[in-house]
Write a protein that holds these residues in place. Structure first.
Motif, PDB file in Angstrom:
ATOM      1  N   ASN A   1       1.364   8.939  -6.439  1.00  0.00           N
ATOM      2  CA  ASN A   1       1.659  10.323  -6.576  1.00  0.00           C
ATOM      3  C   ASN A   1       2.793  10.935  -7.372  1.00  0.00           C
ATOM      4  O   ASN A   1       2.553  11.887  -7.764  1.00  0.00           O
ATOM      5  CB  ASN A   1       2.353  10.378  -4.881  1.00  0.00           C
ATOM      6  CG  ASN A   1       2.598  12.065  -4.500  1.00  0.00           C
ATOM      7  OD1 ASN A   1       3.879  12.406  -4.922  1.00  0.00           O
ATOM      8  ND2 ASN A   1       1.657  12.673  -4.049  1.00  0.00           N
TER       9      ASN A   1
ATOM     10  N   VAL B   1       0.782   4.265  -3.019  1.00  0.00           N
ATOM     11  CA  VAL B   1       0.609   5.717  -2.628  1.00  0.00           C
ATOM     12  C   VAL B   1       1.902   6.508  -3.309  1.00  0.00           C
ATOM     13  O   VAL B   1       1.677   7.459  -4.172  1.00  0.00           O
ATOM     14  CB  VAL B   1       0.747   5.960  -1.349  1.00  0.00           C
ATOM     15  CG1 VAL B   1       0.453   7.471  -0.985  1.00  0.00           C
ATOM     16  CG2 VAL B   1      -0.467   5.533  -0.758  1.00  0.00           C
TER      17      VAL B   1
ATOM     18  N   LYS C   1      -2.005  11.562   3.517  1.00  0.00           N
ATOM     19  CA  LYS C   1      -2.215  10.168   2.980  1.00  0.00           C
ATOM     20  C   LYS C   1      -1.129   9.420   3.147  1.00  0.00           C
ATOM     21  O   LYS C   1      -1.224   7.921   3.575  1.00  0.00           O
ATOM     22  CB  LYS C   1      -2.733  10.353   1.707  1.00  0.00           C
ATOM     23  CG  LYS C   1      -3.617   9.047   1.096  1.00  0.00           C
ATOM     24  CD  LYS C   1      -4.273   9.406  -0.069  1.00  0.00           C
ATOM     25  CE  LYS C   1      -3.425   9.029  -1.393  1.00  0.00           C
ATOM     26  NZ  LYS C   1      -3.881   9.522  -2.614  1.00  0.00           N
ATOM     27  N   PHE C   2      -0.173   9.985   2.674  1.00  0.00           N
ATOM     28  CA  PHE C   2       1.224   9.193   2.871  1.00  0.00           C
ATOM     29  C   PHE C   2       1.699   8.692   4.426  1.00  0.00           C
ATOM     30  O   PHE C   2       1.973   7.660   4.704  1.00  0.00           O
ATOM     31  CB  PHE C   2       2.398   9.844   2.297  1.00  0.00           C
ATOM     32  CG  PHE C   2       3.551   9.169   2.238  1.00  0.00           C
ATOM     33  CD1 PHE C   2       3.896   8.268   1.485  1.00  0.00           C
ATOM     34  CD2 PHE C   2       4.627   9.319   3.244  1.00  0.00           C
ATOM     35  CE1 PHE C   2       5.053   7.325   1.580  1.00  0.00           C
ATOM     36  CE2 PHE C   2       5.658   8.721   3.363  1.00  0.00           C
ATOM     37  CZ  PHE C   2       6.140   7.528   2.305  1.00  0.00           C
TER      38      PHE C   2
ATOM     39  N   GLU D   1      -0.429   8.557   6.742  1.00  0.00           N
ATOM     40  CA  GLU D   1      -1.483   7.432   7.104  1.00  0.00           C
ATOM     41  C   GLU D   1      -0.841   6.169   6.733  1.00  0.00           C
ATOM     42  O   GLU D   1      -0.738   5.125   7.809  1.00  0.00           O
ATOM     43  CB  GLU D   1      -2.790   7.730   6.597  1.00  0.00           C
ATOM     44  CG  GLU D   1      -3.840   7.884   7.311  1.00  0.00           C
ATOM     45  CD  GLU D   1      -5.103   8.063   6.611  1.00  0.00           C
ATOM     46  OE1 GLU D   1      -5.591   7.318   5.745  1.00  0.00           O
ATOM     47  OE2 GLU D   1      -5.457   9.416   6.580  1.00  0.00           O
ATOM     48  N   ARG D   2      -0.352   5.917   5.760  1.00  0.00           N
ATOM     49  CA  ARG D   2       0.181   4.656   5.240  1.00  0.00           C
ATOM     50  C   ARG D   2       1.445   4.430   5.919  1.00  0.00           C
ATOM     51  O   ARG D   2       1.765   3.215   6.292  1.00  0.00           O
ATOM     52  CB  ARG D   2       0.185   4.694   3.682  1.00  0.00           C
ATOM     53  CG  ARG D   2      -1.013   4.757   2.731  1.00  0.00           C
ATOM     54  CD  ARG D   2      -1.513   3.434   2.618  1.00  0.00           C
ATOM     55  NE  ARG D   2      -2.608   3.684   1.709  1.00  0.00           N
ATOM     56  CZ  ARG D   2      -3.874   3.461   1.744  1.00  0.00           C
ATOM     57  NH1 ARG D   2      -4.172   3.253   2.961  1.00  0.00           N
ATOM     58  NH2 ARG D   2      -4.700   3.199   0.727  1.00  0.00           N
TER      59      ARG D   2
ATOM     60  N   LYS E   1       0.863  -1.193  -0.117  1.00  0.00           N
ATOM     61  CA  LYS E   1       0.109   0.106   0.031  1.00  0.00           C
ATOM     62  C   LYS E   1       0.771   1.290  -0.003  1.00  0.00           C
ATOM     63  O   LYS E   1       0.495   2.229  -0.588  1.00  0.00           O
ATOM     64  CB  LYS E   1      -0.930  -0.196   1.272  1.00  0.00           C
ATOM     65  CG  LYS E   1      -1.958  -0.996   1.058  1.00  0.00           C
ATOM     66  CD  LYS E   1      -3.033  -1.044   2.022  1.00  0.00           C
ATOM     67  CE  LYS E   1      -4.261  -1.738   2.001  1.00  0.00           C
ATOM     68  NZ  LYS E   1      -4.992  -1.914   3.253  1.00  0.00           N
TER      69      LYS E   1
ATOM     70  N   TYR F   1      -2.610  17.368   1.525  1.00  0.00           N
ATOM     71  CA  TYR F   1      -3.403  16.055   1.626  1.00  0.00           C
ATOM     72  C   TYR F   1      -2.756  14.927   1.153  1.00  0.00           C
ATOM     73  O   TYR F   1      -2.734  13.755   1.864  1.00  0.00           O
ATOM     74  CB  TYR F   1      -4.617  16.310   0.555  1.00  0.00           C
ATOM     75  CG  TYR F   1      -5.510  15.060   0.300  1.00  0.00           C
ATOM     76  CD1 TYR F   1      -6.383  14.471   1.080  1.00  0.00           C
ATOM     77  CD2 TYR F   1      -5.266  14.308  -1.059  1.00  0.00           C
ATOM     78  CE1 TYR F   1      -7.307  13.500   0.843  1.00  0.00           C
ATOM     79  CE2 TYR F   1      -5.966  13.369  -1.069  1.00  0.00           C
ATOM     80  CZ  TYR F   1      -6.923  12.713  -0.331  1.00  0.00           C
ATOM     81  OH  TYR F   1      -7.632  11.652  -0.269  1.00  0.00           O
ATOM     82  N   GLU F   2      -1.821  14.909   0.216  1.00  0.00           N
ATOM     83  CA  GLU F   2      -1.129  13.773  -0.189  1.00  0.00           C
ATOM     84  C   GLU F   2      -0.003  13.348   0.954  1.00  0.00           C
ATOM     85  O   GLU F   2       0.028  12.324   1.082  1.00  0.00           O
ATOM     86  CB  GLU F   2      -0.212  13.982  -1.454  1.00  0.00           C
ATOM     87  CG  GLU F   2      -1.120  14.102  -2.787  1.00  0.00           C
ATOM     88  CD  GLU F   2      -1.725  12.741  -3.011  1.00  0.00           C
ATOM     89  OE1 GLU F   2      -1.021  11.768  -2.969  1.00  0.00           O
ATOM     90  OE2 GLU F   2      -2.794  12.699  -3.422  1.00  0.00           O
TER      91      GLU F   2
ATOM     92  N   LYS G   1      -2.910  19.936  -3.807  1.00  0.00           N
ATOM     93  CA  LYS G   1      -3.362  18.783  -2.744  1.00  0.00           C
ATOM     94  C   LYS G   1      -2.011  18.276  -2.032  1.00  0.00           C
ATOM     95  O   LYS G   1      -2.188  17.150  -1.658  1.00  0.00           O
ATOM     96  CB  LYS G   1      -4.165  17.786  -3.595  1.00  0.00           C
ATOM     97  CG  LYS G   1      -5.563  18.274  -3.689  1.00  0.00           C
ATOM     98  CD  LYS G   1      -6.399  18.417  -2.791  1.00  0.00           C
ATOM     99  CE  LYS G   1      -7.098  17.206  -2.462  1.00  0.00           C
ATOM    100  NZ  LYS G   1      -8.374  17.359  -1.675  1.00  0.00           N
TER     101      LYS G   1
END
Ligand SMILES: Nc1ncnc2c1ncn2[C@@H]1O[C@H](COP(=O)(O)OP(=O)(O)OP(=O)(O)O)[C@@H](O)[C@H]1O
Ligand SMILES: [Mg+2]
Length: 586
Positions: A201, A197, A220-221, A223-224, A193, A216-217, A213
């Motif tokens: 990206n 990402v 998101k990263f 989180e992963r 995962k 946001y990216e 964004k």
């Protein structure tokens, strides 16, 4: 166990070297028993019984054993490295070939990051297992067994006493293996995962920037990244718990030995030399116990990785290449769709498609976005197979042709343009076996690309694609068009290939195609009537059905869907001309 069996099917090719190396491990483990034994004799015979004449022979043998053991160890480590590198090379090749074989359906469903994880981290886990884990397991197991046998020979009672602790070790190892197994799968999953990402990206960085964004990216990263860290931490928690217990247990052996050994010596049940022998062998017990946790760790990592790689390597393609398929040299290019239905998932996308095209004809597929135009040509290329019905080329079902043989006869210029990060020359000549400059120039001229290519800094040598110079949408389209033309196929498919070009350029390309593609069947998908009005057959598609078909004139006379679009595109002009003559338009 099946993962081990599977990896051995690859090792088998190098089995001679592999088993010699394993034998060397056995020999080296056996030799590891010699020095502790000699140390014991040194104490009992040289020091206590004062037999000084055997001092130097014993020392000589001890030095020789040490040197020979080092040489054997080096040799088998190199052998295992050799086998592992070769196995992994083959596996990587196999995986890559599989990726070439897999169909679009697979790529639609699979994340690129997953595939990249298979190719990198998972492969490395397998390499590590073959290069290091296998021989370490053998080394530790044999050393352990030899040490126990040696100890039994020296003193049975004392050995039994020392091994009172072994069941606890075995239990801990078992518990650790059981708990770590699912965690390893979790880690591999999170790694995939994380890769996805990053990969998305990077390829989509323009979109990220355009929509501002970045934050946001990053989130998101994060989180992963956090999920990956947590999975690793979970493993560390379990691993550290058991590794500490195993470590403590192995240290306990030393304490038990010194304590019990002392008592045994005092009671004359053990000689001093025998205690030294035990002391010399204690590492052979300690070491495997310390290692068992780590080896389980690595073996589990291997099992998780191997399972994922195996799934990919054994993946079945839906598009089957017939074993004894017909290998056409040159197809005529007659195409017939007979009651063709198709769905990607559960929704029907093409419904009862019937049409027939003669060799050398020009066919246009026309219709709203999402009507199923690209899907029709995807079926001709066998990117997908029809759910029901038949597609015949030169009167033969396309599923009976050898897949590559069929595709060699078809050239498609796709809607989503893709160029390799390579020179323009190599991009254009991608589909032909040799690079012929005259032909490349000719194809570029036909696609009206010659002029702009020659104005680039390195002309045809200019590197384009991912790392190359930026090209406009229309320039890229023309390079892909040249790539399709140079192949001189029997069937040429242009899927929205001229959408980014101005009407004049498009008209010029059309003229060129008219001259060179007289004898070839051509499919043109376009939204502009000007692009298709000269076609021999126009198929008007609406929601997966052919609602009208015929020539431009016939369709206008029909006053149906096509006529409606025609009016929308040329409304003003038609009003001026009083709807009289439409032939001049375009
Ligand atoms: N890979 C796919 N998986 C699932 N559905 C798909 C896939 N590709 C296309 N579709 C669906 O199939 C239908 C037809 O798609 P298709 O690409 O053939 O349309 P099109 O006529 O070429 O449209 P456009 O003019 O926009 O290129 C659409 O509803 C689309 O959502
Ligand atoms: Mg399309």
């Amino acid at each position: 166990m099946s993962s081990i069996k599977w990896i051995f099917s690859y090792i088998n090719k190098y089995k001679f070297r592999f088993y010699i190396a394993l034998t060397a491990v056995l020999l080296s483990s056996f030799m590891a028993m010699i020095n502790p034994y000699l140390s014991g004799r040194l104490v009992d015979e040289v020091i206590i019984q004062n037999k000084t004449d055997i001092l130097f022979p014993i020392l000589g043998v001890m030095v020789a054993v040490t040197v020979i053991k080092a040489i054997i160890r080096y040799t088998y480590q190199m052998a295992f490295e050799f086998v592992s590198q070769n196995v992994i090379f083959e596996l990587r090749q196999k995986m890559y070939s599989k990726l070439q074989e897999l169909d679009l359906d697979y790529y639609n469903k699979t994340r690129t990051g997953d595939i990249m994880a298979r190719m990198t981290g998972d492969m490395d886990a397998v390499r590590h297992f073959v290069a290091w884990v296998i021989y370490n397991i053998c080394e530790n197991v044999t050393v352990f067994i030899f040490a126990i046998i040696s100890m039994f020979f020296i003193n049975v009672e004392f050995t039994l006493l020392m091994f009172a602790l072994t069941p606890i070790v075995a239990y801990c190892a078992y518990r650790f293996a059981k708990q770590a197994n699912p965690i390893f799968f979790g880690i591999r999953e999170q790694f995939s995962k994380l890769n996805t990402v990053v990969q998305e990206n990077i390829s989509g960085n323009r979109v990220v920037k355009a929509f501002a964004k970045e934050d946001y990216e990053i989130l998101k990263f994060e989180e992963r990244n956090k999920a990956y860290m947590d999975a690793n931490m979970e493993l560390a928690n379990v691993a550290q718990k058991y590794l500490s217990i195993l470590n403590a247990l192995s240290n306990m052996f030393t304490i038990v030995m010194i304590l019990a050994g002392g008592i045994f010596v005092i009671n004359d049940r053990l000689t001093m030399g025998e205690l030294v022998m035990f002391n010399g062998l204690i590492w052979a017990i300690n070491n495997p116990m310390n290692m068992v946790g780590w080896l389980i760790n690595d073996a589990q990592r291997f099992i998780a990785a191997a399972r994922k790689i195996k799934i990919l390597v054994n993946e079945e393609t839906k598009i089957k290449n017939p074993e004894e398929g017909i290998k056409p040299k040159k197809l005529k290019g007659e195409i017939e769709f007979r009651n063709v239905n198709f769905e990607y998932g559960y929704e029907p996308v093409l419904k009862n498609i019937n049409f027939k095209v003669k060799s050398g004809q020009r066919v246009a597929i026309f219709g709203q976005t999402g009507a199923g135009k690209s899907t029709i040509v995807n079926l001709i290329e066998r990117f997908y197979d029809a759910t029901s019905g038949e597609i015949l080329i030169d009167g033969i079902d396309i599923r009976k042709y050898n897949l590559q043989g069929l595709r060699k006869n078809i050239s498609i210029s796709m809607q989503d343009v893709f160029l390799f990060s390579n020179t323009i020359e190599e991009n254009i000549s991608y589909g032909v076996s040799e690079i012929d400059n005259n032909k490349i120039n000719w194809a570029a001229e036909m696609a009206d690309a010659n002029n702009f290519i020659q104005n680039l800094s390195d002309s045809y040598e200019t590197v384009v694609g991912e790392r190359g110079v930026g090209l406009s949408g229309g320039q890229k389209q023309r390079i892909t068009l040249a790539r399709s033309i140079i192949k001189e196929p029997s069937i040429l498919i242009l899927d929205d290939t001229t959408s980014a070009l101005d009407v004049e350029t498009e008209a010029m390309i059309q003229k060129n195609l008219n001259t060179i593609y007289k004898d070839k069947t051509c499919f043109i998908i376009a939204h502009r009537i000007s692009s298709i009005k000269d076609s021999d057959l126009i198929l008007v598609l609406d929601d997966g059905r052919i609602v009208e078909s015929g020539t431009h004139k016939e369709l206008l006379d029909n006053k149906g869907h096509y006529y409606g679009v025609y009016k929308a595109q040329y409304g003003d002009y038609l009003d001026e001309e009083d709807n009289e003559d439409c032939k001049e338009v375009g």
